[in-house]
Motif scaffolding. Structure first.
Motif, short mmCIF file in Angstrom:
data_model
loop_
_atom_site.label_atom_id
_atom_site.label_comp_id
_atom_site.label_asym_id
_atom_site.label_seq_id
_atom_site.Cartn_x
_atom_site.Cartn_y
_atom_site.Cartn_z
N GLY A 49 5.78 8.89 -6.26
CA GLY A 49 4.84 10.00 -6.44
C GLY A 49 4.89 10.97 -5.28
O GLY A 49 4.86 12.19 -5.46
N LEU A 50 5.01 10.42 -4.08
CA LEU A 50 5.10 11.28 -2.90
C LEU A 50 6.36 12.13 -2.96
O LEU A 50 6.33 13.33 -2.67
CB LEU A 50 5.10 10.41 -1.63
CG LEU A 50 5.33 11.16 -0.31
CD1 LEU A 50 4.18 12.13 -0.04
CD2 LEU A 50 5.46 10.18 0.86
N ARG A 51 7.45 11.51 -3.34
CA ARG A 51 8.71 12.25 -3.40
C ARG A 51 8.63 13.39 -4.41
O ARG A 51 9.12 14.50 -4.15
CB ARG A 51 9.86 11.32 -3.78
CG ARG A 51 10.32 10.48 -2.62
CD ARG A 51 11.42 9.50 -3.05
NE ARG A 51 11.76 8.64 -1.93
CZ ARG A 51 12.68 8.94 -1.00
NH1 ARG A 51 13.35 10.05 -1.11
NH2 ARG A 51 12.91 8.11 -0.01
N SER A 52 8.02 13.14 -5.57
CA SER A 52 7.96 14.23 -6.55
C SER A 52 7.03 15.33 -6.05
O SER A 52 7.28 16.51 -6.29
CB SER A 52 7.57 13.71 -7.93
OG SER A 52 6.19 13.49 -8.00
N ARG A 54 4.17 5.05 -10.66
CA ARG A 54 3.86 3.70 -11.14
C ARG A 54 5.06 2.78 -11.02
O ARG A 54 6.00 2.86 -11.80
CB ARG A 54 3.40 3.77 -12.60
CG ARG A 54 1.90 4.03 -12.72
CD ARG A 54 1.19 2.90 -13.42
NE ARG A 54 1.77 2.58 -14.71
CZ ARG A 54 1.40 3.13 -15.83
NH1 ARG A 54 0.46 4.05 -15.83
NH2 ARG A 54 1.96 2.79 -16.96
N LEU A 55 5.03 1.96 -10.03
CA LEU A 55 6.14 1.04 -9.82
C LEU A 55 5.70 -0.32 -10.28
O LEU A 55 4.94 -0.99 -9.60
CB LEU A 55 6.52 1.02 -8.34
CG LEU A 55 7.66 0.09 -7.96
CD1 LEU A 55 8.94 0.59 -8.56
CD2 LEU A 55 7.78 0.00 -6.46
N GLU A 56 6.16 -0.75 -11.43
CA GLU A 56 5.74 -2.05 -11.92
C GLU A 56 6.72 -3.11 -11.48
O GLU A 56 7.92 -2.91 -11.49
CB GLU A 56 5.69 -2.01 -13.45
CG GLU A 56 4.60 -1.11 -13.98
CD GLU A 56 4.81 -0.77 -15.45
OE1 GLU A 56 4.06 0.06 -15.97
OE2 GLU A 56 5.74 -1.34 -16.06
N GLU A 78 0.79 -1.24 0.00
CA GLU A 78 0.00 0.00 0.00
C GLU A 78 0.81 1.28 0.00
O GLU A 78 0.29 2.33 -0.38
CB GLU A 78 -0.92 0.02 1.23
CG GLU A 78 -1.81 -1.19 1.38
CD GLU A 78 -2.91 -1.26 0.33
OE1 GLU A 78 -3.03 -0.31 -0.46
OE2 GLU A 78 -3.64 -2.26 0.30
N LEU A 79 2.07 1.22 0.43
CA LEU A 79 2.84 2.45 0.54
C LEU A 79 3.97 2.55 -0.48
O LEU A 79 4.13 3.57 -1.14
CB LEU A 79 3.43 2.60 1.95
CG LEU A 79 2.42 2.69 3.11
CD1 LEU A 79 3.16 2.96 4.43
CD2 LEU A 79 1.38 3.77 2.87
N LEU A 80 4.76 1.47 -0.59
CA LEU A 80 5.92 1.52 -1.48
C LEU A 80 5.58 1.95 -2.91
O LEU A 80 6.31 2.74 -3.51
CB LEU A 80 6.66 0.17 -1.49
CG LEU A 80 7.42 -0.19 -0.21
CD1 LEU A 80 8.07 -1.56 -0.34
CD2 LEU A 80 8.48 0.84 0.11
N ILE A 119 12.75 2.15 -5.69
CA ILE A 119 11.37 2.39 -5.27
C ILE A 119 11.12 3.89 -5.15
O ILE A 119 10.10 4.40 -5.58
CB ILE A 119 11.08 1.67 -3.94
CG1 ILE A 119 10.96 0.17 -4.19
CG2 ILE A 119 9.80 2.21 -3.31
CD1 ILE A 119 10.87 -0.66 -2.92
N GLY A 120 12.09 4.58 -4.59
CA GLY A 120 11.94 6.02 -4.44
C GLY A 120 11.91 6.75 -5.76
O GLY A 120 11.41 7.86 -5.86
#
Lengths: 321, 194
Positions: free
Chosen positions: B22-25, B109-111, B15-17, B169-170
């Motif tokens: 997106g949070l960082r940007s 979007r982390l695939e 749910e977070l990773l 991830i970041g």
């Protein structure tokens, strides 16, 4: 002591690994608690690292496959469900199978310029497609055939002795049972095959009127280039060289004393940014890893490290003395 | 005693990773020195790690952004470097109009496939150690025996693999691009060779 955030991440990753390895001794537990309590960022980094470790548990495959290397693994694979998630598995000769959460591949797939994509096949094999690559699959009851229509792809083949895995590119046929190898279509109908793991048998349809050629058997860290020469010869590569040649899967180009001219040609496959290399400096050698779609960044870096001048534009760059 | 249960770790992973990039940007547009995005992200995860339960959270993504915002405000107040007026300005503007935009979503979007490719791109020995660990489930001791190296070296390989993954991830699944052209995340001048 105030650590940098990346130092904290490193320490947190180490702690997370230790905790996963087994119960901590009382001393270690106390040390961990001290570290977690000393700064809220420490506990946050630890939470994140534990999440990262858990991340891979999400992709457990449904099928297990027998390993092909070492008795130490065979019994282990038989006892556990092997998580067939990484192409790295192919390094050990373990077949890679896809997971149910991935979509099934359509029969013909292409990548755009600069795009690199990994996709599962219905038998559990995986194909990584490089820039401007097109593959077409045709699986039957007795065979698994993939046609490389253009570009370059890395095949991580799931072991299935009943159905050989065959890649056709131009007049070349590469046949494998359980292995990891890449095939590339080059100019003038040339085909390059590079084996990372396992064994691949390479044959070539005879040109009209010409005699049949014997198949060439390649094993790990070997390659061949099928060109207009009458025979194909096998070349041995170092494993570092193989890794470099597969860096594209991470969107990277990895050069070791490569000429600027050839390096620029590689970048041209990934973007339309034009790199003009002055003939005077075309044979200068560059070493390093670069993002494949960042030709402009490469021009800047190459100029810096080779003492050249780079005229950097929006759509093109030129390198000269 | 602080601990992260297996369930919590899986919840964080699920749910977070995926939303971290997106949070960082989103944070990069709002965070100025002396405050740092990395610090805020780490403190945000600490909040989720410390929660008694996460079952009540309907939208973990929004909660993550909200929490990061709160952490940032708390840091600003602690540092006491802005006047009361500017603080009100930050609160009013950010909260109402600028909540996670579609651009942040795209960046996040982390695939799985891209992370897979990144692990595939690790240096050979590190990748081997990591695959033995995660695919075959070998203990670090067994990995050390199999690879013929010390357990300490195994731990170093694995923690560096995890660190590389955390960086990825970041960055939404991409390796960071550096101006020097070297993309292995280290600052050494020599070409990365693992």
């Amino acid at each position: 002591m105030r650590m940098t955030s990346s130092e904290i991440d490193q320490v947190a990753a180490t702690w997370a690994l230790r905790v996963q390895e087994g119960p901590l001794s009382p001393e270690n537990e106390a040390e961990l608690q001290r570290w977690l309590a000393s700064d809220p960022r420490h506990f946050g980094a630890y939470t994140r690292a534990m999440g990262a470790l858990a991340y891979f548990e999400r992709a457990k495959a449904l099928k297990s496959a027998p390993s092909t290397r070492g008795d130490a693994f065979t019994s282990m694979a038989a006892r556990r469900r092997v998580m067939q998630f990484f192409g790295a598995a192919a390094c050990f000769g373990v077949a890679v199978v896809g997971s149910a959460i991935w979509r099934a591949m359509s029969s013909r797939t292409s990548t755009r310029k600069g795009e690199v994509r990994v996709m599962p096949l219905e038998d559990g094999s995986e194909v990584a497609l490089d820039t401007e690559t097109t593959v077409q699959t045709a699986f039957g009851s007795g065979h698994r055939t993939v046609r490389l229509v253009a570009g370059k792809a890395l095949f991580d083949v799931a072991r299935d002795e009943t159905r050989p895995f065959i890649v056709r590119a131009g007049r070349v046929k590469a046949r494998a049972v359980g292995t990891s190898f890449s095939v590339q279509l080059l100019a003038r109908d040339q085909v390059r095959v590079l084996v990372r793991d396992g064994k691949v048998e390479v044959t070539r349809d005879a040109a009209f009127g010409a005699a049949r050629q014997a198949p060439l058997l390649l094993s790990a860290n070997m390659s061949t280039l099928a060109s207009d020469l009458p025979t194909m010869t096998a070349n041995t590569e170092t494993s570092e060289s193989v890794d470099r040649q597969l860096a594209w899967r991470s969107g990277l180009l990895d050069f070791d004393e490569e000429s600027l001219e050839l390096a620029a040609e590689q970048f041209a496959r990934y973007s339309d940014y034009a790199l003009q290399v002055d003939p005077d400096v075309a044979n200068e050698r560059i070493t390093g890893r670069f993002a494949a779609t960042d030709a402009r960044g490469f021009a800047k870096a190459a100029a810096g490290s080779l003492g050249l001048t780079a005229d950097l534009g929006v759509q093109s760059a030129s390198l000269h003395r | 005693m602080r601990a992260i249960t297996s369930e919590r770790a899986q919840w964080v992973a699920r749910e977070l990773l995926p939303h971290e990039a997106g949070l960082r940007s989103w944070l990069r547009r709002r965070v100025r020195p002396p405050f740092e995005v990395d610090d805020i992200v780490q403190e945000t995860y600490a909040v989720f790690g410390a929660m008694e339960t996460v079952d009540h959270i309907r939208s973990p993504r929004n909660y993550m952004f909200q929490t990061a915002h709160t952490v940032l405000l708390a840091q600003i107040r602690r540092a006491n470097v802005v006047s009361f007026e500017s603080l009100v300005e930050i609160e009013g503007m950010d909260f109402v109009s600028d909540w996670p935009s579609p651009e942040d979503d795209v960046a996040a979007r982390l695939e799985l496939q891209r992370v897979k490719m990144l692990i595939d791109g690790l240096p050979a020995r590190r990748r081997e150690a990591f695959a033995l660990f995660k695919i075959h489930g070998l203990s670090q001791k067994a990995i050390a025996r199999h690879m013929g190296i010390s357990q300490g070296t195994v731990e170093k390989h694995l923690s560096k693999a995890i660190s590389a993954l955390l960086v990825a991830i970041g960055n939404g699944g991409n390796l960071p691009q550096k101006a020097s052209g070297s993309v292995d995340g280290s600052n050494s001048a020599k070409p990365p060779c693992g």
